[in-house]
Design an enzyme around this catalytic site. Sequence first.
Site, PDB file in Angstrom:
ATOM      1  N   TRP A 115       0.803  -1.219   0.000  1.00 45.75           N
ATOM      2  CA  TRP A 115       0.000   0.000   0.000  1.00 45.75           C
ATOM      3  C   TRP A 115       0.841   1.276   0.000  1.00 45.75           C
ATOM      4  O   TRP A 115       0.330   2.351  -0.280  1.00 45.75           O
ATOM      5  CB  TRP A 115      -0.895   0.024   1.249  1.00 45.75           C
ATOM      6  CG  TRP A 115      -0.145  -0.271   2.510  1.00 45.75           C
ATOM      7  CD1 TRP A 115      -0.077  -1.455   3.170  1.00 45.75           C
ATOM      8  CD2 TRP A 115       0.690   0.642   3.266  1.00 45.75           C
ATOM      9  NE1 TRP A 115       0.746  -1.354   4.279  1.00 45.75           N
ATOM     10  CE2 TRP A 115       1.221  -0.086   4.356  1.00 45.75           C
ATOM     11  CE3 TRP A 115       1.027   1.989   3.116  1.00 45.75           C
ATOM     12  CZ2 TRP A 115       2.076   0.504   5.289  1.00 45.75           C
ATOM     13  CZ3 TRP A 115       1.877   2.578   4.043  1.00 45.75           C
ATOM     14  CH2 TRP A 115       2.392   1.832   5.111  1.00 45.75           C
TER      15      TRP A 115
ATOM     16  N   LYS B 282      -2.195  -8.743  -7.458  1.00 46.20           N
ATOM     17  CA  LYS B 282      -2.935  -8.636  -6.201  1.00 46.20           C
ATOM     18  C   LYS B 282      -2.373  -7.452  -5.416  1.00 46.20           C
ATOM     19  O   LYS B 282      -1.246  -7.483  -4.939  1.00 46.20           O
ATOM     20  CB  LYS B 282      -2.788  -9.909  -5.366  1.00 46.20           C
ATOM     21  CG  LYS B 282      -3.624  -9.868  -4.072  1.00 46.20           C
ATOM     22  CD  LYS B 282      -2.794 -10.245  -2.864  1.00 46.20           C
ATOM     23  CE  LYS B 282      -3.564 -10.083  -1.567  1.00 46.20           C
ATOM     24  NZ  LYS B 282      -3.707  -8.673  -1.144  1.00 46.20           N
ATOM     25  N   HIS B 283      -3.174  -6.415  -5.307  1.00 44.29           N
ATOM     26  CA  HIS B 283      -2.738  -5.232  -4.572  1.00 44.29           C
ATOM     27  C   HIS B 283      -3.146  -5.355  -3.107  1.00 44.29           C
ATOM     28  O   HIS B 283      -3.856  -6.271  -2.706  1.00 44.29           O
ATOM     29  CB  HIS B 283      -3.347  -3.972  -5.199  1.00 44.29           C
ATOM     30  CG  HIS B 283      -2.380  -2.832  -5.257  1.00 44.29           C
ATOM     31  ND1 HIS B 283      -1.575  -2.481  -4.185  1.00 44.29           N
ATOM     32  CD2 HIS B 283      -2.081  -1.947  -6.237  1.00 44.29           C
ATOM     33  CE1 HIS B 283      -0.830  -1.446  -4.518  1.00 44.29           C
ATOM     34  NE2 HIS B 283      -1.104  -1.106  -5.756  1.00 44.29           N
TER      35      HIS B 283
ATOM     36  N   GLU C  60      -5.013  -4.794   0.397  1.00 44.28           N
ATOM     37  CA  GLU C  60      -6.460  -4.729   0.641  1.00 44.28           C
ATOM     38  C   GLU C  60      -6.964  -3.299   0.809  1.00 44.28           C
ATOM     39  O   GLU C  60      -8.129  -3.021   0.548  1.00 44.28           O
ATOM     40  CB  GLU C  60      -6.819  -5.544   1.891  1.00 44.28           C
ATOM     41  CG  GLU C  60      -6.663  -7.042   1.719  1.00 44.28           C
ATOM     42  CD  GLU C  60      -5.274  -7.540   2.071  1.00 44.28           C
ATOM     43  OE1 GLU C  60      -4.333  -6.712   2.112  1.00 44.28           O
ATOM     44  OE2 GLU C  60      -5.117  -8.737   2.328  1.00 44.28           O
TER      45      GLU C  60
ATOM     46  N   GLU D  78      11.098  -8.013  -2.271  1.00 42.67           N
ATOM     47  CA  GLU D  78      11.588  -6.729  -1.765  1.00 42.67           C
ATOM     48  C   GLU D  78      10.870  -6.510  -0.449  1.00 42.67           C
ATOM     49  O   GLU D  78       9.682  -6.227  -0.426  1.00 42.67           O
ATOM     50  CB  GLU D  78      11.309  -5.604  -2.768  1.00 42.67           C
ATOM     51  CG  GLU D  78      12.116  -4.334  -2.482  1.00 42.67           C
ATOM     52  CD  GLU D  78      11.457  -3.415  -1.479  1.00 42.67           C
ATOM     53  OE1 GLU D  78      11.828  -3.483  -0.275  1.00 42.67           O
ATOM     54  OE2 GLU D  78      10.581  -2.644  -1.886  1.00 42.67           O
TER      55      GLU D  78
ATOM     56  N   CYS E  52      10.345   1.684   2.548  1.00 39.52           N
ATOM     57  CA  CYS E  52      11.255   0.595   2.924  1.00 39.52           C
ATOM     58  C   CYS E  52      12.702   1.069   2.970  1.00 39.52           C
ATOM     59  O   CYS E  52      13.469   0.654   3.839  1.00 39.52           O
ATOM     60  CB  CYS E  52      11.128  -0.563   1.943  1.00 39.52           C
ATOM     61  SG  CYS E  52       9.500  -1.339   1.937  1.00 39.52           S
TER      62      CYS E  52
END
Length: 461
Positions: A133, A157-158, A160, A231, A265
């Site tokens: 996200w 698939k992103h 939720e 990653e 990150c």
Amino acid sequence: MQYAVTNPATGQTVRTYDPISDADLDAAIAGADDAYRNWARTTKVEERAALIRRVGELHVERKDELANIIVEEMGKPIEQAVGEVEFAGAIYEYYADHAAEFLADEKITLLDGDGSAIVRRSPLGVLLGIMPWNFPYYQVARFAGPNLVIGNTILLKHAEQCPESAAAIHQIFLDAGFPAGAYTNIYASHEQIERVIADPRVQGVSLTGSERAGAKVAEIAGRNLKKVVLELGGSDPFILLSTDDLDAAVQNAVDARLDNSGQSCNAAKRFVVIDDLYESFLDRFTAKLAEVEASDPTSADSALGPLSSLKAAENLDEQVKRAVENGATLVRGGSRDGAFFQTTVLTDVTPENPASKEEFFGPVAQVFRAKDESDAVRIANDTPFGLGSYLYTTDRDQALRVADQMEAGMVFVNVVLADGAELPFGGVKRSGSGRELGRFGADEFVNKKLIRVSNDWSVDA
């Protein structure tokens, strides 16, 4: 599991989306496989590059609409949201520009001189992308851009909490001219994703996310002998050994910590400062962070929005409290208001403190005192993570010497926020494996096929 848009600034759930049914998921996998066999294999790289270029153009053309979506979904300040969309557009453009170069045949010089040989890069097939996200458009671009140019097809698939940006990206690929099945958004559950990874038509998986998610996906992929790129998290050090302009170094440190409200990150999270600069740096760094207050992310002058969700803010709050309970000194901040979190500075974090081995995903900085260069390197590497790192010094030889010793996938010297479409992105240790972006990002999910022929023929024919 529910796919929903919940505005972290207000706590209001704005829209919900139905998860995909098992039947529709099976159809999506079949559609991606059909697109690979009947579209990707019959198109030339130049044709696919033209479509990817259009995807990038549509991102830029729709940047305001796309930016507003993620401000609502995950609280990114609007100026940064627009910048993310523009960066995603640049990534697609980069792969359109370099597609033919990256897929060109590579000649091999034969030791025995008998005939000729090349390596020809060809697609693997259907790939699954599992995206987070924190950068809803950028993360997808660095996975989808190179792989669609190569000729792979994608199931995406992103997260939720990003269903609307996921749908908007899917629509862009269709509007750009990609056929159905080349890029498919799936609102899948974790159980369904296990089935997708195991499906023999799916040839590889790329995940950007947490250590826990990465370990789970890697386990399933390994069990099914699938290629995987991971990653994961990071606790990147920012090492300050010398500077001609301490104020500039401090400002860069602040920028490196607060990018995306601290939810990046490869943000600098641990600041390792040489002894004779430590006190001055800490005072100025703390004062600069105190100037930045969390605010409405829809405001044009917002530099720090809410965290992505109330749960994320609660988790960060618990981490800070646990760090202090284990001996850390809270120099500044530490307060939470809903999903909004104060800029926070911790010192005196010892190797025994759990905080020294954790990733703080939010505007929390740890500052360490180093006796000398070797001590700074020791502190910087004393982490289970190895994504990026930052080094500030006025000594060129020292810069190269220390860079060589960093246990990280990336080292940035005297610069922050310097990622680029052409620069490989990835880490070592618990930060994952594989690379995205640049030429290396286009070399992960390909079949590097050897073709060797005898003296009678030329491989170039």
